[in-house]
Write an enzyme that holds these catalytic residues in place. Sequence first.
Site, short mmCIF file in Angstrom:
data_model
loop_
_atom_site.label_atom_id
_atom_site.label_comp_id
_atom_site.label_asym_id
_atom_site.label_seq_id
_atom_site.Cartn_x
_atom_site.Cartn_y
_atom_site.Cartn_z
N LYS A 172 -54.62 -4.24 53.97
CA LYS A 172 -55.96 -4.45 53.38
C LYS A 172 -56.85 -3.22 53.50
O LYS A 172 -57.49 -2.82 52.54
CB LYS A 172 -56.66 -5.60 54.11
CG LYS A 172 -56.72 -6.88 53.35
CD LYS A 172 -57.56 -7.93 54.05
CE LYS A 172 -57.31 -8.12 55.51
NZ LYS A 172 -58.40 -7.83 56.42
N ARG A 211 -62.97 -15.44 54.87
CA ARG A 211 -61.70 -15.75 55.51
C ARG A 211 -61.51 -17.25 55.71
O ARG A 211 -60.46 -17.67 56.21
CB ARG A 211 -61.66 -15.10 56.88
CG ARG A 211 -60.56 -14.05 56.98
CD ARG A 211 -60.94 -13.16 58.09
NE ARG A 211 -59.93 -12.50 58.81
CZ ARG A 211 -59.92 -11.18 58.94
NH1 ARG A 211 -60.76 -10.44 58.29
NH2 ARG A 211 -59.05 -10.62 59.71
N ARG A 249 -48.35 -0.24 63.66
CA ARG A 249 -49.65 0.19 63.15
C ARG A 249 -50.49 0.91 64.21
O ARG A 249 -50.56 0.48 65.35
CB ARG A 249 -50.42 -1.04 62.65
CG ARG A 249 -51.82 -0.70 62.19
CD ARG A 249 -52.41 -1.74 61.33
NE ARG A 249 -52.88 -2.90 62.06
CZ ARG A 249 -53.60 -3.86 61.51
NH1 ARG A 249 -53.87 -3.81 60.23
NH2 ARG A 249 -53.99 -4.89 62.22
N ARG A 269 -54.52 -1.28 68.15
CA ARG A 269 -55.58 -2.28 68.22
C ARG A 269 -55.20 -3.37 69.21
O ARG A 269 -54.05 -3.78 69.29
CB ARG A 269 -55.81 -2.88 66.83
CG ARG A 269 -56.76 -2.03 66.02
CD ARG A 269 -56.83 -2.47 64.61
NE ARG A 269 -56.98 -3.92 64.49
CZ ARG A 269 -57.24 -4.52 63.34
NH1 ARG A 269 -57.37 -3.82 62.24
NH2 ARG A 269 -57.35 -5.84 63.29
N ARG A 290 -52.94 -15.04 64.69
CA ARG A 290 -53.68 -14.59 63.50
C ARG A 290 -52.97 -15.01 62.22
O ARG A 290 -53.62 -15.33 61.23
CB ARG A 290 -53.86 -13.07 63.55
CG ARG A 290 -54.81 -12.66 64.65
CD ARG A 290 -54.66 -11.22 64.98
NE ARG A 290 -55.27 -10.37 63.98
CZ ARG A 290 -54.86 -9.13 63.72
NH1 ARG A 290 -53.85 -8.61 64.37
NH2 ARG A 290 -55.46 -8.42 62.81
#
Length: 218
Positions: A17, A91, A130, A157, A168
Amino acid sequence: MKTLKRFVLVGAPASGKGTQARFLAEKYQLETLSTGALLRHEIETGTELGRAAAAYIAKAMLVPDEVVNEIVRNWVSAHAAAAWLLDGYPRTLAQAEALESNLAELGLPLDVVVWLDVSHGLIQARMLRRRECASCGCITRNGEDTCPNCGGAMYIRSDDNLEAFARRWKDYERLTEPVARYFHAKGQAVRIPVVEEKEPEEVFLLTRHALEQFAEND
Ligand code: AMP
């Protein structure tokens, strides 16, 4: 042909995203609000909002609707004349309703929802590799230690681990995918299915084509 000025970008965690948001913003000259980036910034700078959001983000839970609705409402009012992109909002269906009623109050249409529909297996593998740059915010996907953009230090993160990811993903399926389906059913969304690994530029090319068609058919 419709001019696209107000965008929403919906996608699962680690669906790419953030990168697609940057491409879209550049191509369509959009101001971007990333609710995730804004909340992380508020936490780093120790504001009241940051303190309210920190516990949720640390547990990989969604921040309550009222908190994010208020942030976005203020931002959208302040950017009423601008072309913009909301990255990571709405969301939940309650957030989608809040956004629609805020826009209706301002007399602004939502032009298009881009639904980045990336498969679960692909996303999980990606998420583990990531990294995000502490200096320029650049996101990479190969476990880099140093930012290829500015040489800054990359970090993982806190919500990028398997346990947090499972939570998530569940939230995405249960709460966010219905938002994408809601806009799609109303003919307001373009769906970009990604089932095998692709370069971000390739995904963006597909997105651009889909958007051009969407604008033409309107
Ligand atoms: P993101 O960078 O978009 O993955 O967002 C990181 C985290 O910020 C999420 O896991 C949530 O805890 C919080 N967050 C961001 N956007 C929202 C939203 N629209 N509603 C609730 N929580 C959000």
